[in-house]
Write an enzyme that holds these catalytic residues in place. Structure first.
Site, mmCIF file in Angstrom:
data_model
loop_
_atom_site.group_PDB
_atom_site.id
_atom_site.type_symbol
_atom_site.label_atom_id
_atom_site.label_comp_id
_atom_site.label_asym_id
_atom_site.label_seq_id
_atom_site.Cartn_x
_atom_site.Cartn_y
_atom_site.Cartn_z
ATOM 1 C CE LYS A 82 -4.393 0.773 2.391
ATOM 2 N NZ LYS A 82 -5.023 0.717 3.711
HETATM 3 O O1 G3P Z 1 -7.932 1.709 5.654
HETATM 4 C C1 G3P Z 1 -8.107 3.059 5.661
HETATM 5 C C2 G3P Z 1 -9.482 3.564 5.944
HETATM 6 O O2 G3P Z 1 -10.419 2.564 5.828
HETATM 7 C C3 G3P Z 1 -9.611 4.422 7.156
HETATM 8 O O3 G3P Z 1 -10.912 4.583 7.616
HETATM 9 O O4 G3P Z 1 -12.587 5.417 9.240
HETATM 10 O O5 G3P Z 1 -10.154 5.964 9.570
HETATM 11 O O6 G3P Z 1 -11.460 7.033 7.742
HETATM 12 P P1 G3P Z 1 -11.297 5.822 8.602
#
Ligand code: G3P
Length: 216
Positions: A82
């Site tokens: 990633k």
């Molecule tokens: O994997 C990255 C992403 O899914 C992060 O999610 O909820 O921290 O914006 P969030």
């Protein structure tokens, strides 16, 4: 749309994997830090279980990202590197692709970024639905536009809908053409739960028990 779990909690991922519908996991530095586990151990263990495990680099320059990416990819063939969408990240994607490493470009917030990432060879792009909504735009719209652009221009890059915060995001991601949704465990459990399923099962079993008792 395939379903991945967005987590670095190995035990929780194992529990979900037993249910049979999870084919991958995506991690990020925040999730790995929260797990308290050793990053490479997480990736190796999960890659033995799932066909896709996204492991994120933390270097900020392209050479560092490239070296880190090569090391992560060497852990297991199911590890996908990633890389954040930055100018340095784009250079690293190109270099890693020339070595045959599979790459997921993350921190995507627009369809233009997704198209550029695809053009440097990303196998996957990860638009962050929830974080786009957080700033007053539509995350799902970014998924729709990206899916349309990729279809119109025959781009094979797969779209991973990330930053999914609630069940409606999951359904909207599927309707708007995401190839994969990566979903936190809490949201996955909510998606599986329906009160009518519980009530229905309770009634079926109660009726069944009545017949058994009458037959006695
Ligand atoms: O994997 C990255 C992403 O899914 C992060 O999610 O909820 O921290 O914006 P969030």
């Amino acid at each position: 749309m395939r379903i991945f779990v967005d987590s670095a909690d190995v035990e929780e991922i194992k529990r979900l994997h037993k249910l049979g519908f999870i084919s991958g996991a995506t991690t990020n530095p925040s999730l790995v830090a929260k797990s308290g586990l050793e990053p490479e151990k997480i990736y190796t263990e999960l890659a033995g279980l799932l066909e896709h495990v996204s492991a994120e680099v933390v270097a900020e320059d392209s050479e560092g990202m490239y070296e880190e990416g090569k090391r992560l990819a060497s852990l297991h063939p199911n590890v996908v590197v990633k890389i954040p969408f930055t100018p340095e990240g784009l250079k690293a994607v190109k270099a890693l692709k020339s070595e045959g490493v599979r790459v997921n470009v993350t921190l995507i917030f627009s369809s233009a970024q997704a198209l550029i990432a695809a053009r440097v060879g990303a196998d996957f792009v990860s638009p962050f639905i929830g974080r786009i909504d957080d700033i007053g735009y539509s995350g799902v719209e970014v998924i729709s536009q990206t899916a349309k652009i990729f279809t119109l221009h025959d781009i094979p890059t797969r779209i991973i809908a990330a930053s999914i915060r609630h069940p409606a995001h999951f359904i909207d991601a599927a309707l708007s053409g995401a190839h994969i949704a990566t979903v936190p465990p809490t949201v996955l459990w909510k998606l599986m739960k329906h009160p009518l399923t519980d009530i229905g099962l309770e009634r079926f079993l109660a009726d069944w028990r009545k017949v058994q008792e009458n037959e006695k």
